[in-house]
Design a protein around this motif. Structure first.
Motif, mmCIF file in Angstrom:
data_model
loop_
_atom_site.group_PDB
_atom_site.id
_atom_site.type_symbol
_atom_site.label_atom_id
_atom_site.label_comp_id
_atom_site.label_asym_id
_atom_site.label_seq_id
_atom_site.Cartn_x
_atom_site.Cartn_y
_atom_site.Cartn_z
ATOM 1 N N PHE A 102 -27.586 -42.140 -55.935
ATOM 2 C CA PHE A 102 -27.772 -41.192 -57.037
ATOM 3 C C PHE A 102 -28.962 -40.283 -56.755
ATOM 4 O O PHE A 102 -28.880 -39.064 -56.945
ATOM 5 C CB PHE A 102 -27.970 -41.946 -58.356
ATOM 6 N N ALA A 103 -30.060 -40.876 -56.293
ATOM 7 C CA ALA A 103 -31.256 -40.076 -56.007
ATOM 8 C C ALA A 103 -30.979 -39.073 -54.889
ATOM 9 O O ALA A 103 -31.421 -37.913 -54.969
ATOM 10 C CB ALA A 103 -32.415 -40.995 -55.627
ATOM 11 N N ASP A 104 -30.241 -39.488 -53.876
ATOM 12 C CA ASP A 104 -29.904 -38.562 -52.792
ATOM 13 C C ASP A 104 -29.018 -37.419 -53.292
ATOM 14 O O ASP A 104 -29.105 -36.303 -52.796
ATOM 15 C CB ASP A 104 -29.188 -39.302 -51.658
ATOM 16 N N GLY A 105 -28.171 -37.684 -54.276
ATOM 17 C CA GLY A 105 -27.278 -36.667 -54.809
ATOM 18 C C GLY A 105 -27.955 -35.681 -55.747
ATOM 19 O O GLY A 105 -27.360 -34.668 -56.129
ATOM 20 N N LEU A 106 -29.204 -35.949 -56.113
ATOM 21 C CA LEU A 106 -29.912 -35.038 -57.028
ATOM 22 C C LEU A 106 -30.337 -33.740 -56.352
ATOM 23 O O LEU A 106 -30.852 -32.848 -57.008
ATOM 24 C CB LEU A 106 -31.143 -35.733 -57.625
ATOM 25 N N CYS A 107 -30.101 -33.614 -55.062
ATOM 26 C CA CYS A 107 -30.467 -32.383 -54.360
ATOM 27 C C CYS A 107 -29.396 -31.300 -54.517
ATOM 28 O O CYS A 107 -29.536 -30.213 -53.964
ATOM 29 C CB CYS A 107 -30.726 -32.670 -52.886
ATOM 30 N N ALA A 108 -28.347 -31.593 -55.286
ATOM 31 C CA ALA A 108 -27.288 -30.592 -55.506
ATOM 32 C C ALA A 108 -27.890 -29.353 -56.161
ATOM 33 O O ALA A 108 -28.765 -29.445 -57.016
ATOM 34 C CB ALA A 108 -26.187 -31.179 -56.379
ATOM 35 N N GLN A 109 -27.390 -28.196 -55.768
ATOM 36 C CA GLN A 109 -27.979 -26.935 -56.213
ATOM 37 C C GLN A 109 -27.461 -26.437 -57.555
ATOM 38 O O GLN A 109 -28.140 -25.676 -58.230
ATOM 39 C CB GLN A 109 -27.732 -25.855 -55.150
ATOM 40 N N ASP A 110 -26.266 -26.834 -57.940
ATOM 41 C CA ASP A 110 -25.698 -26.296 -59.167
ATOM 42 C C ASP A 110 -25.329 -27.423 -60.136
ATOM 43 O O ASP A 110 -25.360 -28.593 -59.794
ATOM 44 C CB ASP A 110 -24.473 -25.431 -58.850
ATOM 45 N N ALA A 111 -24.983 -27.016 -61.347
ATOM 46 C CA ALA A 111 -24.667 -27.989 -62.391
ATOM 47 C C ALA A 111 -23.417 -28.794 -62.056
ATOM 48 O O ALA A 111 -23.351 -29.989 -62.368
ATOM 49 C CB ALA A 111 -24.494 -27.276 -63.734
ATOM 50 N N SER A 112 -22.437 -28.182 -61.423
ATOM 51 C CA SER A 112 -21.215 -28.928 -61.100
ATOM 52 C C SER A 112 -21.500 -30.037 -60.084
ATOM 53 O O SER A 112 -20.918 -31.122 -60.164
ATOM 54 C CB SER A 112 -20.127 -27.992 -60.593
ATOM 55 N N GLY A 113 -22.389 -29.786 -59.145
ATOM 56 C CA GLY A 113 -22.783 -30.822 -58.190
ATOM 57 C C GLY A 113 -23.528 -31.955 -58.868
ATOM 58 O O GLY A 113 -23.329 -33.126 -58.556
ATOM 59 N N GLN A 114 -24.397 -31.604 -59.821
ATOM 60 C CA GLN A 114 -25.131 -32.624 -60.581
ATOM 61 C C GLN A 114 -24.178 -33.449 -61.432
ATOM 62 O O GLN A 114 -24.325 -34.670 -61.547
ATOM 63 C CB GLN A 114 -26.205 -31.980 -61.463
ATOM 64 N N LEU A 115 -23.192 -32.779 -62.033
ATOM 65 C CA LEU A 115 -22.216 -33.492 -62.862
ATOM 66 C C LEU A 115 -21.374 -34.450 -62.021
ATOM 67 O O LEU A 115 -21.085 -35.580 -62.456
ATOM 68 C CB LEU A 115 -21.319 -32.504 -63.604
ATOM 69 N N ALA A 116 -20.989 -34.031 -60.835
ATOM 70 C CA ALA A 116 -20.224 -34.914 -59.953
ATOM 71 C C ALA A 116 -21.053 -36.125 -59.544
ATOM 72 O O ALA A 116 -20.552 -37.260 -59.520
ATOM 73 C CB ALA A 116 -19.754 -34.144 -58.724
ATOM 74 N N ASN A 117 -22.321 -35.890 -59.248
ATOM 75 C CA ASN A 117 -23.224 -36.981 -58.886
ATOM 76 C C ASN A 117 -23.387 -37.961 -60.054
ATOM 77 O O ASN A 117 -23.331 -39.172 -59.875
ATOM 78 C CB ASN A 117 -24.580 -36.417 -58.459
ATOM 79 N N LEU A 118 -23.576 -37.434 -61.246
ATOM 80 C CA LEU A 118 -23.718 -38.287 -62.430
ATOM 81 C C LEU A 118 -22.443 -39.064 -62.722
ATOM 82 O O LEU A 118 -22.489 -40.246 -63.083
ATOM 83 C CB LEU A 118 -24.107 -37.442 -63.648
ATOM 84 N N SER A 119 -21.309 -38.430 -62.561
ATOM 85 C CA SER A 119 -20.032 -39.098 -62.807
ATOM 86 C C SER A 119 -19.849 -40.271 -61.853
ATOM 87 O O SER A 119 -19.441 -41.373 -62.262
ATOM 88 C CB SER A 119 -18.896 -38.094 -62.668
ATOM 89 N N LEU A 120 -20.156 -40.063 -60.585
ATOM 90 C CA LEU A 120 -20.054 -41.136 -59.598
ATOM 91 C C LEU A 120 -21.045 -42.254 -59.917
ATOM 92 O O LEU A 120 -20.714 -43.445 -59.831
ATOM 93 C CB LEU A 120 -20.310 -40.584 -58.199
ATOM 94 N N PHE A 121 -22.250 -41.892 -60.313
ATOM 95 C CA PHE A 121 -23.294 -42.856 -60.678
ATOM 96 C C PHE A 121 -22.834 -43.724 -61.853
ATOM 97 O O PHE A 121 -22.972 -44.953 -61.824
ATOM 98 C CB PHE A 121 -24.580 -42.097 -61.014
ATOM 99 N N ILE A 122 -22.254 -43.098 -62.860
ATOM 100 C CA ILE A 122 -21.788 -43.838 -64.039
ATOM 101 C C ILE A 122 -20.642 -44.790 -63.668
ATOM 102 O O ILE A 122 -20.613 -45.941 -64.122
ATOM 103 C CB ILE A 122 -21.382 -42.857 -65.157
ATOM 104 N N LYS A 123 -19.732 -44.328 -62.830
ATOM 105 C CA LYS A 123 -18.623 -45.199 -62.397
ATOM 106 C C LYS A 123 -19.141 -46.416 -61.637
ATOM 107 O O LYS A 123 -18.687 -47.540 -61.857
ATOM 108 C CB LYS A 123 -17.638 -44.422 -61.530
ATOM 109 N N GLU A 124 -20.093 -46.190 -60.742
ATOM 110 C CA GLU A 124 -20.654 -47.306 -59.986
ATOM 111 C C GLU A 124 -21.430 -48.257 -60.892
ATOM 112 O O GLU A 124 -21.384 -49.477 -60.713
ATOM 113 C CB GLU A 124 -21.548 -46.787 -58.865
ATOM 114 N N LEU A 125 -22.148 -47.698 -61.876
ATOM 115 C CA LEU A 125 -22.866 -48.552 -62.821
ATOM 116 C C LEU A 125 -21.901 -49.389 -63.647
ATOM 117 O O LEU A 125 -22.167 -50.569 -63.919
ATOM 118 C CB LEU A 125 -23.748 -47.710 -63.751
ATOM 119 N N ASP A 126 -20.772 -48.802 -64.050
ATOM 120 C CA ASP A 126 -19.769 -49.554 -64.812
ATOM 121 C C ASP A 126 -19.283 -50.773 -64.025
ATOM 122 O O ASP A 126 -19.139 -51.868 -64.581
ATOM 123 C CB ASP A 126 -18.583 -48.664 -65.188
#
Length: 159
Positions: A102-126
């Protein structure tokens, strides 16, 4: 008389040890749930308002608030998340790997990249929350009952 006092002390200490292990497993599950809820809030804030990460983290609960404070101290978002993760000691190796990705994915430049990173993070946390709940149900019960049974066996040997 002395043997009875010793037996009671052994049973009590073993029971307390088993309960501590059970509470550690439960604490891991609880912390993962808190982080997951915070990540969901951040995802909703980012999706609706496209706010900067710092502002999103402020609304994400205690874990992400620690990261936001670290960001105000000059850390990059990825380092701030790593720093906040280090403050919680009950996470397993798998949990830590999820936070690293998740921390590595925070380097995304736009909101859609951040949203994809967060979505993956939430799925893995589940997935990890489900594993943590299974650990509480199986290993936690084993710790409590096993420690008491082992103490009872030791008491029988002593007496």
């Amino acid at each position: 008389m002395l043997k009875l006092v010793g037996a009671a002390a052994i049973l009590l200490s073993a029971g307390l040890l088993g309960m501590k292990k059970y509470n550690d497993l439960n604490e891991r599950r609880r912390n993962l749930c808190i982080v997951r809820d915070g990540a969901q809030k951040i995802e909703n804030t980012l999706r609706c308002m496209c706010a900067p990460l710092y502002e999103c983290f402020l609304s994400g609960g205690s874990f992400f608030e620690k990261a936001a404070v670290a960001m105000t101290d000059g850390l990059m978002p990825s380092e701030a998340v790593r720093e906040a993760r280090r403050s919680i000691s009950v996470f397993t190796k798998e949990d830590k790997e999820i936070f690293e990705r998740f921390a590595d994915g925070l380097c995304a430049q736009d909101a859609s990249g951040q949203l994809a990173n967060l979505s993956l993070f939430i799925k893995e946390l589940d997935i990890n929350i489900e594993h943590a709940q299974n650990d509480v149900n199986t290993k936690g019960t084993l710790f409590v009952k096993g420690s008491i049974l082992a103490a009872a066996a030791l008491v029988l040997i002593i007496i």
